[in-house]
Motif scaffolding. Structure first.
Motif, PDB file in Angstrom:
ATOM      1  N   LEU A  84     -43.894  38.427  -0.578  1.00 22.67           N
ATOM      2  CA  LEU A  84     -44.398  37.238  -1.283  1.00 22.67           C
ATOM      3  C   LEU A  84     -45.752  37.521  -1.915  1.00 22.67           C
ATOM      4  O   LEU A  84     -46.669  38.012  -1.252  1.00 22.67           O
ATOM      5  CB  LEU A  84     -44.505  36.069  -0.299  1.00 22.67           C
ATOM      6  CG  LEU A  84     -44.921  34.715  -0.879  1.00 22.67           C
ATOM      7  CD1 LEU A  84     -43.859  34.179  -1.813  1.00 22.67           C
ATOM      8  CD2 LEU A  84     -45.198  33.729   0.255  1.00 22.67           C
ATOM      9  N   ARG A  85     -45.874  37.209  -3.185  1.00 23.52           N
ATOM     10  CA  ARG A  85     -47.129  37.448  -3.890  1.00 23.52           C
ATOM     11  C   ARG A  85     -47.262  36.464  -5.049  1.00 23.52           C
ATOM     12  O   ARG A  85     -46.266  35.934  -5.558  1.00 23.52           O
ATOM     13  CB  ARG A  85     -47.193  38.877  -4.427  1.00 23.52           C
ATOM     14  CG  ARG A  85     -46.088  39.200  -5.428  1.00 23.52           C
ATOM     15  CD  ARG A  85     -45.994  40.685  -5.714  1.00 23.52           C
ATOM     16  NE  ARG A  85     -44.898  40.983  -6.637  1.00 23.52           N
ATOM     17  CZ  ARG A  85     -43.633  41.134  -6.255  1.00 23.52           C
ATOM     18  NH1 ARG A  85     -43.298  41.024  -4.973  1.00 23.52           N
ATOM     19  NH2 ARG A  85     -42.699  41.419  -7.152  1.00 23.52           N
TER      20      ARG A  85
ATOM     21  N   GLN B 167     -52.277  28.349  -1.541  1.00 26.47           N
ATOM     22  CA  GLN B 167     -53.114  28.916  -2.608  1.00 26.47           C
ATOM     23  C   GLN B 167     -54.146  29.881  -2.027  1.00 26.47           C
ATOM     24  O   GLN B 167     -54.305  31.006  -2.526  1.00 26.47           O
ATOM     25  CB  GLN B 167     -53.834  27.799  -3.368  1.00 26.47           C
ATOM     26  CG  GLN B 167     -54.787  28.308  -4.436  1.00 26.47           C
ATOM     27  CD  GLN B 167     -55.647  27.194  -5.041  1.00 26.47           C
ATOM     28  OE1 GLN B 167     -55.723  26.087  -4.496  1.00 26.47           O
ATOM     29  NE2 GLN B 167     -56.277  27.473  -6.172  1.00 26.47           N
ATOM     30  N   LEU B 168     -54.832  29.471  -0.972  1.00 27.47           N
ATOM     31  CA  LEU B 168     -55.863  30.319  -0.384  1.00 27.47           C
ATOM     32  C   LEU B 168     -55.257  31.595   0.187  1.00 27.47           C
ATOM     33  O   LEU B 168     -55.810  32.686   0.028  1.00 27.47           O
ATOM     34  CB  LEU B 168     -56.599  29.540   0.714  1.00 27.47           C
ATOM     35  CG  LEU B 168     -57.796  30.237   1.371  1.00 27.47           C
ATOM     36  CD1 LEU B 168     -58.826  30.660   0.328  1.00 27.47           C
ATOM     37  CD2 LEU B 168     -58.432  29.319   2.410  1.00 27.47           C
TER      38      LEU B 168
ATOM     39  N   ARG C  81     -56.091  37.712   3.934  1.00 26.92           N
ATOM     40  CA  ARG C  81     -55.592  36.575   4.716  1.00 26.92           C
ATOM     41  C   ARG C  81     -54.072  36.637   4.832  1.00 26.92           C
ATOM     42  O   ARG C  81     -53.504  36.370   5.884  1.00 26.92           O
ATOM     43  CB  ARG C  81     -56.013  35.252   4.072  1.00 26.92           C
ATOM     44  CG  ARG C  81     -57.470  34.876   4.277  1.00 26.92           C
ATOM     45  CD  ARG C  81     -57.686  33.428   3.861  1.00 26.92           C
ATOM     46  NE  ARG C  81     -59.073  33.029   4.016  1.00 26.92           N
ATOM     47  CZ  ARG C  81     -60.011  33.165   3.083  1.00 26.92           C
ATOM     48  NH1 ARG C  81     -59.691  33.717   1.923  1.00 26.92           N
ATOM     49  NH2 ARG C  81     -61.252  32.770   3.301  1.00 26.92           N
ATOM     50  N   LEU C  82     -53.418  36.963   3.725  1.00 28.53           N
ATOM     51  CA  LEU C  82     -51.959  37.057   3.739  1.00 28.53           C
ATOM     52  C   LEU C  82     -51.502  38.122   4.727  1.00 28.53           C
ATOM     53  O   LEU C  82     -50.591  37.882   5.538  1.00 28.53           O
ATOM     54  CB  LEU C  82     -51.445  37.382   2.333  1.00 28.53           C
ATOM     55  CG  LEU C  82     -49.935  37.539   2.172  1.00 28.53           C
ATOM     56  CD1 LEU C  82     -49.215  36.269   2.598  1.00 28.53           C
ATOM     57  CD2 LEU C  82     -49.590  37.892   0.724  1.00 28.53           C
TER      58      LEU C  82
ATOM     59  N   VAL D 208     -45.835  27.233   6.625  1.00 31.20           N
ATOM     60  CA  VAL D 208     -46.378  28.532   6.209  1.00 31.20           C
ATOM     61  C   VAL D 208     -45.687  29.661   6.964  1.00 31.20           C
ATOM     62  O   VAL D 208     -45.299  30.686   6.374  1.00 31.20           O
ATOM     63  CB  VAL D 208     -47.904  28.574   6.429  1.00 31.20           C
ATOM     64  CG1 VAL D 208     -48.450  29.975   6.163  1.00 31.20           C
ATOM     65  CG2 VAL D 208     -48.612  27.560   5.539  1.00 31.20           C
ATOM     66  N   ASP D 209     -45.494  29.490   8.263  1.00 29.90           N
ATOM     67  CA  ASP D 209     -44.864  30.526   9.077  1.00 29.90           C
ATOM     68  C   ASP D 209     -43.441  30.813   8.605  1.00 29.90           C
ATOM     69  O   ASP D 209     -43.043  31.974   8.433  1.00 29.90           O
ATOM     70  CB  ASP D 209     -44.854  30.076  10.548  1.00 29.90           C
ATOM     71  CG  ASP D 209     -44.308  31.151  11.469  1.00 29.90           C
ATOM     72  OD1 ASP D 209     -44.937  32.225  11.565  1.00 29.90           O
ATOM     73  OD2 ASP D 209     -43.255  30.916  12.092  1.00 29.90           O
ATOM     74  N   VAL D 210     -42.652  29.756   8.381  1.00 28.28           N
ATOM     75  CA  VAL D 210     -41.267  29.944   7.925  1.00 28.28           C
ATOM     76  C   VAL D 210     -41.244  30.642   6.567  1.00 28.28           C
ATOM     77  O   VAL D 210     -40.461  31.567   6.333  1.00 28.28           O
ATOM     78  CB  VAL D 210     -40.533  28.591   7.845  1.00 28.28           C
ATOM     79  CG1 VAL D 210     -39.169  28.748   7.160  1.00 28.28           C
ATOM     80  CG2 VAL D 210     -40.358  27.994   9.231  1.00 28.28           C
ATOM     81  N   LEU D 211     -42.109  30.198   5.668  1.00 23.77           N
ATOM     82  CA  LEU D 211     -42.139  30.766   4.317  1.00 23.77           C
ATOM     83  C   LEU D 211     -42.445  32.258   4.351  1.00 23.77           C
ATOM     84  O   LEU D 211     -41.754  33.062   3.707  1.00 23.77           O
ATOM     85  CB  LEU D 211     -43.185  30.036   3.470  1.00 23.77           C
ATOM     86  CG  LEU D 211     -43.225  30.393   1.989  1.00 23.77           C
ATOM     87  CD1 LEU D 211     -42.072  29.740   1.248  1.00 23.77           C
ATOM     88  CD2 LEU D 211     -44.557  29.970   1.374  1.00 23.77           C
ATOM     89  N   LEU D 212     -43.466  32.656   5.090  1.00 24.40           N
ATOM     90  CA  LEU D 212     -43.880  34.054   5.110  1.00 24.40           C
ATOM     91  C   LEU D 212     -42.824  34.947   5.745  1.00 24.40           C
ATOM     92  O   LEU D 212     -42.662  36.112   5.345  1.00 24.40           O
ATOM     93  CB  LEU D 212     -45.215  34.200   5.855  1.00 24.40           C
ATOM     94  CG  LEU D 212     -46.421  33.527   5.195  1.00 24.40           C
ATOM     95  CD1 LEU D 212     -47.694  33.803   5.990  1.00 24.40           C
ATOM     96  CD2 LEU D 212     -46.603  33.990   3.751  1.00 24.40           C
TER      97      LEU D 212
END
Length: 422
Positions: A388-389, A269-270, A277-278, A378-382
């Motif tokens: 991604l948004r 979420q953050l 940050r993204l 988080v790393d795998v997802l990004l």
């Protein structure tokens, strides 16, 4: 709420609940608590200070510790504030039903969180030794495997809810591997763990389901040992009996899954509500641990930690606490205590003195495993989902709270559709 006693707000006060004021005391459960726990904490702090009388499910009286320093005092002082629920006065006096959902969170069990002193050290040693062992056996490889499997289920759609489709179940899938459980048990166990934390009428039933699955696991591992946490507990030098093994399997499963899934959702979420940050994470200029640290301060995975029991009559935060009183620890409230954070917007990067991992002898022993799950997830997802948004505005994201936690309801996202992994 009760009026302040005539001898002034700074004088030590007893619990209004214990003096016939239960009907006016704030309930830390129900519709209002589910929607606005932060508002309740602020109101209680304004009226009572660093410690406030509250009611838990079944209108059971307790003290909510709101101040950071007061939380630290309770966490660091097992002689005055024990984790042993057998001294809980309301339990001893028969006011707590055996079927109360509070028992799932507060009741005594033969596990390390219910003990102090040498019994605690013996049992905790078995847990920490085996958590360290399984963490060293390629845990990030397991996390990467299950993260990719979760993403494969929605990667070609271009949309997802990262709570329901990712954060809600990923930690449990990793835990099934660490425990030696079939991955197919992951979904039902995740649902049951969430219900135990949520409370309500179903908590006892779901706890029973968890115990049944873990009991069968322990019996199977006696005959078919493996390189897993369950086998490690069974064979540890601390010589745990069957009840102790089962209680620790339950403890680690529920605690590790619910806190890590909640924390993962909050970290995502953050990241997704702050494009800088993204971008920093995608480019490698920012690491996930810095984001996790910020979430630990502002929205810790357990908002309220159960529980401690006063071993003697004492004073805390200007209130008279009686022997046998129950105290629950406001981790979110303590982290946001204006006495230590007058400006909650100031960066806390590099400051790890938050309350999110508890503290003292009972500080969370599985921090490194939770950190590994979140960082890898988080790393795998990004890297799997370009573009991604967030699919809605940040102010449309909502949370629902129970007594013990506030969970993000959903996190809808959009991305460029991808082919699944082989």
């Amino acid at each position: 709420m009760n009026d302040q006693p005539s001898n002034g707000p700074d004088a030590p006060r007893g619990c209004p609940v214990a003096h016939g004021g239960a009907s006016d005391t704030t309930r830390l459960y129900g519709p209002e608590a589910a929607l606005d726990p932060q508002g309740i904490y602020a109101r209680l702090r304004k009226e009572y200070g660093a410690v406030a009388p509250i009611l838990l499910e079944g209108d059971i009286p307790a003290w909510l510790v709101l101040g950071y320093r007061e939380n630290r005092r309770v966490l660091d002082n097992a002689r005055q504030f024990s984790r042993d629920a057998r001294i809980w006065r309301d339990w001893k006096d028969g006011r707590i039903e055996a079927t109360s959902p509070l028992i799932q969170m507060l009741g005594w069990r033969p596990d390390c969180v219910s003990q102090d002193g040498e019994p605690h050290r013996r049992l905790r040693g078995a847990v920490t030794d085996n958590l360290q062992t399984v963490a060293g056996r390629g845990i990030r490889r397991h996390i990467t495997h299950f993260a990719n499997k979760q993403i494969d289920a929605f990667a070609d759609e271009g949309t997802a809810d990262l709570v329901a489709d990712y954060a809600e179940y990923l930690p449990m899938l990793v835990l099934t591997r660490l425990f030696g459980l079939p991955a197919g048990e992951g979904h039902s166990l995740a649902v049951s763990c969430a219900q135990v934390i949520k409370g309500g009428e179903d908590a006892v039933v779901h706890n029973g389901r968890i115990m049944e699955i873990l009991g069968e696991l322990a019996e199977r591992k006696k005959e078919e040992p493996g390189a897993d946490f369950t086998t490690g507990l069974l064979g540890h030098d601390a010589d745990l009996d069957d009840d102790e093994v089962l209680s620790h399997l339950r403890l680690v499963l529920i605690t590790a899954h619910t806190t890590t899934s909640n924390l993962l959702a909050r970290v995502l979420q953050l990241v997704l509500t702050d494009t800088s940050r993204l971008a920093g994470l995608v480019s490698g200029q920012l690491n996930v641990s810095a984001v996790v640290e910020e979430v630990m301060w502002n929205t810790p995975p357990l908002a309220v930690l159960p529980g401690r029991f006063a071993t003697v009559d004492l004073e805390l935060g200007g209130h008279h606490i009686k022997e046998g009183d129950l105290l629950v620890l406001g981790l979110t409230a303590g982290n946001l205590d204006p006495e230590i954070r007058p400006d909650a917007g100031v960066s806390v990067q590099g400051n790890q003195s938050h309350l999110a991992f508890s503290g003292g002898a009972h500080e969370c022993p599985g921090q490194n495993i939770g950190q590994a799950i979140i960082e890898t997830a988080v790393d795998v997802l990004l890297h799997r989902l370009p573009g991604l948004r967030l699919a809605v505005s940040a102010d449309e994201l909502t949370s629902t709270a129970s007594t013990w936690e506030a969970r993000l309801d959903r996190l809808p996202v959009e991305f460029a559709a991808q082919a699944t992994t082989v």
